[in-house]
Design a protein around this motif. Sequence first.
Motif, short mmCIF file in Angstrom:
data_model
loop_
_atom_site.label_atom_id
_atom_site.label_comp_id
_atom_site.label_asym_id
_atom_site.label_seq_id
_atom_site.Cartn_x
_atom_site.Cartn_y
_atom_site.Cartn_z
N ASP A 140 9.46 32.63 3.52
CA ASP A 140 9.17 31.27 3.05
C ASP A 140 8.70 30.33 4.16
O ASP A 140 8.48 29.14 3.91
CB ASP A 140 10.39 30.67 2.35
CG ASP A 140 11.63 30.67 3.22
OD1 ASP A 140 11.52 30.93 4.44
OD2 ASP A 140 12.74 30.41 2.69
N GLY A 141 8.56 30.84 5.39
CA GLY A 141 8.09 30.00 6.48
C GLY A 141 9.16 29.13 7.11
O GLY A 141 8.87 28.36 8.03
N LEU A 142 10.40 29.23 6.64
CA LEU A 142 11.50 28.46 7.21
C LEU A 142 12.30 29.33 8.17
O LEU A 142 12.30 30.55 8.05
CB LEU A 142 12.41 27.93 6.09
CG LEU A 142 11.78 26.94 5.11
CD1 LEU A 142 12.76 26.59 4.00
CD2 LEU A 142 11.31 25.67 5.83
N PRO A 143 13.00 28.71 9.13
CA PRO A 143 13.74 29.49 10.12
C PRO A 143 15.08 29.98 9.60
O PRO A 143 15.48 29.66 8.47
CB PRO A 143 13.94 28.47 11.25
CG PRO A 143 14.08 27.18 10.52
CD PRO A 143 13.11 27.27 9.36
N LEU A 144 15.77 30.74 10.43
CA LEU A 144 17.10 31.25 10.10
C LEU A 144 18.06 30.85 11.22
O LEU A 144 17.93 31.31 12.35
CB LEU A 144 17.09 32.76 9.94
CG LEU A 144 16.30 33.30 8.73
CD1 LEU A 144 15.98 34.77 8.90
CD2 LEU A 144 17.08 33.06 7.44
N PHE A 145 19.00 29.98 10.89
CA PHE A 145 20.00 29.54 11.86
C PHE A 145 21.38 29.69 11.23
O PHE A 145 21.62 29.23 10.11
CB PHE A 145 19.79 28.06 12.23
CG PHE A 145 18.61 27.81 13.11
CD1 PHE A 145 18.66 28.08 14.47
CD2 PHE A 145 17.44 27.29 12.58
CE1 PHE A 145 17.56 27.83 15.29
CE2 PHE A 145 16.34 27.04 13.39
CZ PHE A 145 16.40 27.31 14.75
N GLY A 146 22.30 30.30 11.96
CA GLY A 146 23.67 30.38 11.48
C GLY A 146 24.24 31.78 11.55
O GLY A 146 23.67 32.69 12.15
N GLN A 147 25.37 31.93 10.92
CA GLN A 147 26.08 33.20 10.99
C GLN A 147 25.52 34.21 9.99
O GLN A 147 24.87 33.85 9.01
CB GLN A 147 27.57 32.98 10.74
CG GLN A 147 27.91 32.57 9.31
CD GLN A 147 29.40 32.30 9.15
OE1 GLN A 147 29.95 31.40 9.78
NE2 GLN A 147 30.05 33.08 8.30
N HIS A 148 25.78 35.49 10.29
CA HIS A 148 25.40 36.59 9.42
C HIS A 148 26.65 37.42 9.19
O HIS A 148 27.47 37.60 10.10
CB HIS A 148 24.30 37.42 10.10
CG HIS A 148 23.68 38.46 9.23
ND1 HIS A 148 24.31 39.65 8.95
CD2 HIS A 148 22.49 38.49 8.58
CE1 HIS A 148 23.53 40.38 8.17
NE2 HIS A 148 22.43 39.69 7.93
#
Length: 405
Positions: A346-354
């Motif tokens: 979607d062109g958005l980043p990924l920040f945070g826990q997995h």
Amino acid sequence: MDLKSGYPYWAIKNGLMHAFPQLDRNLSCDVVVMGAGITGALIADELVSHGHDVVVIDQRDVCWGSTSASTALLQYEIDTHAIEIAKSYGEASALLAYQSSLKAIAQVAVLAQQIGDVDFSHCESLYYASKSKDKQSLADEFSWRKNHGFPVYWLNRQALKEQYQLTAPAAILSTVAARVDPYRLASKLLHRMRQQGTAVFDRTEVKTIKATRRSVQLITDQGWLIKAKHLVIASGYEAQCWLKQKVAQNRSSFAYITDPVDPAQLGWLATTLLWESSRPYLYLRSTGDGRLLVGGEDDDCDIPARRDKLVDRKAATLQRKVALLFPQLQAKPAFAWAGKFAETKDGLPLFGQHCQYGPRVVFALAYGGNGITYSMLGAGLLRAQIERRPHPLTELFSFARLGYG
């Protein structure tokens, strides 16, 4: 991982600006930031500035990965149109993404002014329709942005020709954008942190990560142990190596930079970023010493040997495209390069826990065409998560939105 090909200009211009040591002992700290490029530098600076005991490590020399190959267009305009984000996640989320990115440019400006001498400059951004069929989608995007108060103007074919000597059906002019030397900004940020007492190590490769509910332990290739309360994985496109799932598509992008151009020829390009509606898109921007940086010709190939061979050919193609747009402009490549980049669906980043690691490990995947802008946003977002505070972007930039983690 082989991240770049050819002769990235920032590395040639700046060289190894500052020397950082290799880790030679066991350590403990509040937060380990793994990755000493522009993303890791921005995140580490945010944490250090708010009292966290941080250790920064990188398996290469500082800033010698993707940061040295970045073309560093700073835009609030995401590669995915706001109206498309609204269709996927709702009007409020699209507005949040674009408004946050707009604020991020101002945040980078403040930081660049503090650091100084990083070739930062405010610019405008001209986004033009490559073909007549793209005009309507640009018009819809313009209306959405204008209705929500973004600083945009609509330019028709005549206005583009008269004001910009550009032949195109239409364009959106945004008055907020910027440019920067990403290598210089990251290196000077890390040097400042080190002078203030933050431990920064390069040529230090992490081999294993063990995360529990209370802490994280990292073992390096030399057998040193780092114990921390939290780990931020900000190692760019290599960060996916630490995930069992594939969360983004790796691609190759190409760029070149000219020798300094006569100001009369450079004209409005000295203060305006230019990019187009076609995907992948051609883009141009200048530097403080009057060079023209041209990029694009992205492809889906992620084979370094093939990418190496294509650098000169892709640069020649980019040069021909510039000549078609501006026949009067002499834009011969002085240095050409290519680099790996990645895009989410979607062109958005990924920040945070997995879920693979739990809450003590967070990722900073500033993927897409807005990497530095995203990284600036991610710095505040990840600090909030580490401090167990809510943040408005947590859900929108999370792994969960794409069904990961």
